[in-house]
Write a protein that holds these residues in place. Structure first.
Motif, PDB file in Angstrom:
ATOM      1  N   ALA A 251       0.804  -1.215   0.000  1.00 27.37           N
ATOM      2  CA  ALA A 251       0.000   0.000   0.000  1.00 27.37           C
ATOM      3  C   ALA A 251       0.843   1.274   0.000  1.00 27.37           C
ATOM      4  O   ALA A 251       0.464   2.267  -0.621  1.00 27.37           O
ATOM      5  CB  ALA A 251      -0.944   0.008   1.190  1.00 27.37           C
ATOM      6  N   ALA A 252       1.982   1.266   0.669  1.00 30.26           N
ATOM      7  CA  ALA A 252       2.818   2.479   0.716  1.00 30.26           C
ATOM      8  C   ALA A 252       3.337   2.839  -0.668  1.00 30.26           C
ATOM      9  O   ALA A 252       3.328   4.012  -1.056  1.00 30.26           O
ATOM     10  CB  ALA A 252       3.977   2.284   1.690  1.00 30.26           C
ATOM     11  N   VAL A 253       3.753   1.864  -1.418  1.00 30.97           N
ATOM     12  CA  VAL A 253       4.249   2.119  -2.776  1.00 30.97           C
ATOM     13  C   VAL A 253       3.102   2.569  -3.667  1.00 30.97           C
ATOM     14  O   VAL A 253       3.246   3.503  -4.464  1.00 30.97           O
ATOM     15  CB  VAL A 253       4.960   0.871  -3.351  1.00 30.97           C
ATOM     16  N   ARG A 254       1.934   1.921  -3.542  1.00 32.76           N
ATOM     17  CA  ARG A 254       0.757   2.336  -4.327  1.00 32.76           C
ATOM     18  C   ARG A 254       0.368   3.768  -3.999  1.00 32.76           C
ATOM     19  O   ARG A 254       0.031   4.553  -4.888  1.00 32.76           O
ATOM     20  CB  ARG A 254      -0.411   1.393  -4.067  1.00 32.76           C
ATOM     21  N   ALA A 255       0.407   4.131  -2.721  1.00 35.78           N
ATOM     22  CA  ALA A 255       0.060   5.494  -2.310  1.00 35.78           C
ATOM     23  C   ALA A 255       1.032   6.503  -2.910  1.00 35.78           C
ATOM     24  O   ALA A 255       0.625   7.554  -3.410  1.00 35.78           O
ATOM     25  CB  ALA A 255       0.056   5.607  -0.790  1.00 35.78           C
ATOM     26  N   LEU A 256       2.303   6.190  -2.877  1.00 38.57           N
ATOM     27  CA  LEU A 256       3.318   7.087  -3.428  1.00 38.57           C
ATOM     28  C   LEU A 256       3.158   7.247  -4.931  1.00 38.57           C
ATOM     29  O   LEU A 256       3.194   8.368  -5.452  1.00 38.57           O
ATOM     30  CB  LEU A 256       4.712   6.563  -3.088  1.00 38.57           C
ATOM     31  N   ILE A 257       2.950   6.156  -5.641  1.00 35.57           N
ATOM     32  CA  ILE A 257       2.781   6.223  -7.093  1.00 35.57           C
ATOM     33  C   ILE A 257       1.494   6.969  -7.451  1.00 35.57           C
ATOM     34  O   ILE A 257       1.483   7.810  -8.349  1.00 35.57           O
ATOM     35  CB  ILE A 257       2.808   4.810  -7.701  1.00 35.57           C
ATOM     36  N   ALA A 258       0.400   6.688  -6.747  1.00 38.37           N
ATOM     37  CA  ALA A 258      -0.867   7.380  -7.020  1.00 38.37           C
ATOM     38  C   ALA A 258      -0.737   8.868  -6.741  1.00 38.37           C
ATOM     39  O   ALA A 258      -1.192   9.704  -7.540  1.00 38.37           O
ATOM     40  CB  ALA A 258      -1.991   6.780  -6.168  1.00 38.37           C
ATOM     41  N   GLY A 259      -0.107   9.232  -5.630  1.00 35.51           N
ATOM     42  CA  GLY A 259       0.086  10.648  -5.311  1.00 35.51           C
ATOM     43  C   GLY A 259       0.960  11.347  -6.326  1.00 35.51           C
ATOM     44  O   GLY A 259       0.682  12.474  -6.734  1.00 35.51           O
ATOM     45  N   LEU A 260       2.011  10.684  -6.769  1.00 37.88           N
ATOM     46  CA  LEU A 260       2.897  11.259  -7.784  1.00 37.88           C
ATOM     47  C   LEU A 260       2.169  11.425  -9.103  1.00 37.88           C
ATOM     48  O   LEU A 260       2.306  12.445  -9.790  1.00 37.88           O
ATOM     49  CB  LEU A 260       4.142  10.385  -7.952  1.00 37.88           C
TER      50      LEU A 260
ATOM     51  N   LEU B  67      -6.396   7.155  -1.332  1.00 41.26           N
ATOM     52  CA  LEU B  67      -6.790   6.193  -2.361  1.00 41.26           C
ATOM     53  C   LEU B  67      -6.321   4.785  -1.998  1.00 41.26           C
ATOM     54  O   LEU B  67      -7.080   3.828  -2.105  1.00 41.26           O
ATOM     55  CB  LEU B  67      -6.221   6.615  -3.718  1.00 41.26           C
ATOM     56  N   ALA B  68      -5.087   4.678  -1.538  1.00 39.28           N
ATOM     57  CA  ALA B  68      -4.538   3.361  -1.169  1.00 39.28           C
ATOM     58  C   ALA B  68      -5.291   2.758   0.022  1.00 39.28           C
ATOM     59  O   ALA B  68      -5.358   1.532   0.151  1.00 39.28           O
ATOM     60  CB  ALA B  68      -3.052   3.478  -0.855  1.00 39.28           C
ATOM     61  N   LEU B  69      -5.856   3.583   0.879  1.00 38.24           N
ATOM     62  CA  LEU B  69      -6.618   3.079   2.023  1.00 38.24           C
ATOM     63  C   LEU B  69      -8.071   2.770   1.668  1.00 38.24           C
ATOM     64  O   LEU B  69      -8.641   1.791   2.146  1.00 38.24           O
ATOM     65  CB  LEU B  69      -6.585   4.086   3.174  1.00 38.24           C
TER      66      LEU B  69
END
Length: 159
Positions: free
Chosen positions: A83-92, A133-135
């Motif tokens: 989830a942390a990687v997904r959150a970072l990619i989605a935010g970027l 989004l990741a959550l």
């Protein structure tokens, strides 16, 4: 009859849309409001002033774009790392789309005309959206909802 893969894709798109909109309201806008209360942001969040390109209240415009970004992110392959990687990619992704697509469409300079302070605030808010989004997205997945429905049925029948 719609093939199951098309049905699954349309469900993912719809749930990505919903998750993106919720993440925008709950995480992105709340982050901006907190930054405003701390004196770091010039404007409050949840603004009702009408903005281009659709001439709707700003909160509706950013929620729409967050929903669109959520749709797009939902069909991307899931990266390894959780989830942390997904959150970072989605935010970027949201950050770059906002700076280089949405702002120019609305008639604003690309990337806040490269001013560091608004760029940093935008990056924080976009990262908050990605975290949201990741959550939210896994909670809305059909598998998760089905498990909750079954758990509720068992609990409800037990009483």
């Amino acid at each position: 009859m719609i093939p199951s893969s098309a049905n699954a894709r349309s469900t993912r798109l719809f749930l990505g849309f919903v998750a993106g909109a919720l993440a925008m309201l709950l995480f992105h806008q709340t982050t901006l409001q907190l930054l405003y209360w701390m004196g770091l942001a010039m404007n409050p969040a949840f603004r009702l002033s009408v903005v281009p390109p659709f001439n709707v209240p700003m909160v509706a415009s950013v929620t729409f774009w967050g929903a669109i970004f959520g749709c797009i992110v939902s069909i991307l392959p899931k990266p390894p790392g959780g989830a942390a990687v997904r959150a970072l990619i989605a935010g970027l992704f949201a950050l770059l789309m906002t700076w280089f697509v949405v702002r120019p469409i609305a008639g604003h300079p690309v990337a806040f005309a490269w001013h560091p302070r608004p760029m940093a605030l935008s990056a924080l808010a976009s990262l908050a959206w990605g975290i949201g989004l990741a959550l939210i997205q896994p909670i809305l997945s059909p598998r998760c909802l089905l498990q909750r429905s079954r758990a509720w049925a068992r609990h409800h029948l037990a009483t």
